[in-house]
Every structure is written in structure tokens, then in C-alpha cells.
Design a protein around this motif. Structure first.
Motif, short mmCIF file in Angstrom:
data_model
loop_
_atom_site.label_atom_id
_atom_site.label_comp_id
_atom_site.label_asym_id
_atom_site.label_seq_id
_atom_site.Cartn_x
_atom_site.Cartn_y
_atom_site.Cartn_z
N TRP A 107 36.74 16.95 -28.89
CA TRP A 107 35.57 17.34 -29.68
C TRP A 107 36.24 19.22 -29.75
CZ3 TRP A 107 32.11 15.28 -31.71
CH2 TRP A 107 31.89 13.54 -31.38
N LEU A 142 30.61 20.85 -29.63
CA LEU A 142 29.96 21.02 -28.52
C LEU A 142 28.12 21.90 -29.31
CD1 LEU A 142 32.92 21.71 -26.76
CD2 LEU A 142 31.34 19.83 -25.95
N LEU A 171 25.57 19.35 -29.98
CA LEU A 171 25.24 19.01 -29.21
C LEU A 171 23.77 19.39 -28.42
CD1 LEU A 171 25.02 16.34 -28.11
CD2 LEU A 171 26.98 17.23 -25.97
N PRO A 180 30.63 12.66 -26.52
CA PRO A 180 29.93 14.20 -26.18
C PRO A 180 28.73 13.92 -25.52
CG PRO A 180 29.85 14.02 -27.93
CD PRO A 180 30.75 13.04 -28.10
N PRO A 226 29.94 12.24 -21.33
CA PRO A 226 31.10 13.17 -21.32
C PRO A 226 32.45 12.54 -19.88
CG PRO A 226 30.07 14.86 -21.15
CD PRO A 226 29.26 13.57 -21.18
#
Length: 339
Positions: A10, A15, A18, A243, A246
């Protein structure tokens, strides 16, 4: 600017998205709207084969808002649930190929139905135009907290030692969960029994109640119970970790690269047969733009999916053609008979 690589596959943008998924909702920063692309002369319709309020519907509405910026027209989400997605698919297959109507569906509603039913009102492989994937849809193998399996290796040894005694649940006959667990059972020689539920909710209820010890389902349905320690996630399907979980390896990472475990479902957009190539490209560009938006990325990740924001009609068509016979073989190997 090149995005910083991440060990789970990723990049930094994903990220950050997220993190944004858990932030308080607020207005997005101002962004320039692209000029209308030309084909959309009235509101564009996205047909969804599920009822309003589900994950696919929510994503359709989020992306629709962003795609409207590119089309210069509003995007109307039209929910047409029923008949395992065949109602919605037939509506789009029979629509004029002018780009004004498209289907946002899943692997099952847009591909595997071909192998699950003896007779369908249309053939998705020949009567739809692949436009773009918007996300991948991995599923997770979970066990109840009282099982001895702490990882996939433990799991395989455990089911082997309990040959013929264990049952596993999935969200339906012919589901990816059934195909994956059938493969695991065959590899281990475990002779597990499949319990097909009518959806994920009753399967999860029986997992929590102890009626079954093993299940496979979406990350969205399972994550809260994994976080609470009631279920233990052992592996996820697909090419890379996700994610939302993870710390959970893929099946391939854990040493099981079989097709049913490495393949992954998706949510994608398709149009009617014979849609002009330039219109198909505009749909793909609009969808990629929508997925790559801050809210698009955040909502897709929060729902347990893996965003795809760089797809093209050509790439998707190749993948669709490559994956179709794989799903067909897996269903046949699992003993799923067309109804």
C-alpha cells in the motif's frame, strides 16, 4: 510525485485514506471539476443489484457523487435487487450502449452466475462491456477463539486431525468461501462438511454461538468480532494483505497459493454490449478519479475492500476473460451443480 512504498503493498496515499476513514465527516477541500466529457446529455444511471444501504450501494453513491463531476451530469443510483443480480444485469445488458446506463456489480453478479444457473436472461461475458474495477473484495478465513488454530499451519494440522468431524460455513452455495474451504479441506484431507447460509449475518451468528467453528466471509462482517477476540482471522484471499486487517497474511504468504485461495473477487462497472471505446474510456477515467478521491479511498478501505484506481477497459476485459474459466473450474471442482 512518487508515492512512498509500503511493505504490505500500500502506498502512502492509501494509508492516509485509511486514517481519513475514521476521521469525523466534514466537507472536502475545494477541488477543480473536470469539464464534461461529452457523452452525458442527461443524468447517468448506475444500476446496483442489491438493496439500498449495503456496502455496494454505499460505494456506488460515494463514487456517483465524484463521477458526476467528470460527467457534468448527476449520477443516479438505481437499486434493482433480486434473482442473484440477474435482474439488474439484464436491465443493463438490454440498455442502449450510449453510456447513459451502467452496472456496478460483484464477481458473482457479473461473472460466476454464468456457471451457477442453467439458464440466465443474458450472458455477462458476451452481453456486457467491461469498463473498470473499482475495488477488490478479499474474504477472510476465521475460526472461533476456542479452537487450537493460531495460524494457518495450525489450522491445517487441526482439520487434518479431525477428519470428517468439522463443518464450515459460507454465505451461500457457490460462494468464494465455499470454494476456498473446499480447497483447504482437500489439501488437508479433512473431509469437512459445508454449511451454506443465506447470507453472512446468519453464518456469523452461528460462529459466535458456537454452532460452527470455521467460516469465511467479508472483512466488513467479521472485523468487529475479530477485534473483540471472539473470532480469529487466519488468512485472507487475494494478492496482498488488506489495510483493514494488516496483520493477517494472505493464503499465498502462508504457503497455500492454490487458485481458490489466491484469486479475489471484485466490485466493478460494466456497460451494455457494443459501448463505444471512447465512452468506455470516459467511464473508466471517471471511476478512477472517484476511487482516488479522499472520501472514495477512505470509504472503500473502511468497507473492507481494496481500492483500484488505475484500471482501464482493456485491462479489465483481459482479466475478466482470464478469470472466468478459473471460477468455472473451481465451481465444478467443488461439486456445485447449476440450478
Amino acid at each position: 510525485m512518487k508515492h512512498e512504498a509500503h511493505p504490505l503493498g500500500w502506498n502512502r496515499r492509501h494509508l492516509l485514506a485509511l486514517a481519513a476513514a475514521t476521521a469525523a465527516a466534514g466537507p472536502l477541500g475545494a477541488r477543480a471539476q473536470a469539464a464534461p466529457t461529452g457523452f452525458a446529455t442527461r443524468p447517468v444511471r448506475v444500476v446496483v443489484p442489491f438493496a439500498a444501504g449495503g456496502a455496494t450501494d454505499v460505494i456506488a453513491r460515494i463514487l456517483g457523487e465524484r463521477m458526476a463531476q467528470r460527467f457534468g451530469q448527476s449520477v443516479v443510483v438505481d437499486n434493482k435487487p433480486g434473482a442473484a443480480g440477474l435482474i439488474a444485469g439484464e436491465m443493463v445488458a438490454k440498455a442502449p450502449p450510449d453510456g447513459m446506463t451502467a452496472l456496478l456489480g460483484t464477481t458473482s453478479s457479473m461473472l460466476t452466475n454464468k456457471y451457477l444457473y442453467k439458464k440466465t436472461p443474458y450472458d455477462p461475458l458476451t452481453e456486457l462491456t467491461p469498463l473498470v474495477r473499482v475495488c477488490l473484495a478479499p474474504i477472510a478465513l476465521v475460526v472461533t477463539a476456542d479452537t487450537p488454530a493460531q495460524n494457518l499451519q495450525d489450522f491445517m494440522a487441526w482439520i487434518r486431525s479431525q477428519k470428517g468431524k468439522l463443518t464450515y460455513g459460507s454465505y451461500g452455495i457457490g460462494s468464494h468461501g465455499q470454494l476456498a474451504c473446499t480447497t483447504l479441506s482437500e489439501v488437508a484431507g479433512a473431509d469437512m462438511t459445508h454449511v451454506a447460509y443465506k447470507g453472512e449475518a446468519p453464518m456469523v451468528q452461528d460462529l459466535l454461538g458456537g454452532q460452527i467453528k470455521i467460516g469465511m466471509g467479508s472483512l466488513l462482517s467479521l472485523k468487529a468480532h475479530v477485534d473483540a477476540g471472539k473470532l480469529r482471522a487466519l488468512a485472507v484471499t487475494g494478492p496482498r494483505r488488506v489495510p483493514l486487517l494488516p496483520e493477517v497474511p494472505t493464503f499465498t504468504e502462508a504457503g497455500y497459493p492454490q487458485d481458490a485461495l489466491s484469486i479475489v473477487g471484485w466490485l466493478a462497472i460494466a456497460g451494455p454490449k457494443a459501448m463505444p471505446a471512447d465512452v468506455a474510456r470516459q467511464w473508466a477515467q471517471a471511476a478512477n478519479h472517484a476511487v482516488a478521491s479522499r472520501e472514495g479511498l477512505a470509504r472503500i478501505i473502511a468497507a473492507g475492500f481494496v481500492p483500484v484506481d488505475d484500471d482501464t477497459p482493456e485491462k479489465f476485459a483481459r482479466l475478466w476473460a482470464q478469470e472466468a474459466p478459473v471460477w468455472g473450474r473451481l465451481l465444478q471442482a467443488a461439486g456445485v451443480q447449476p440450478s
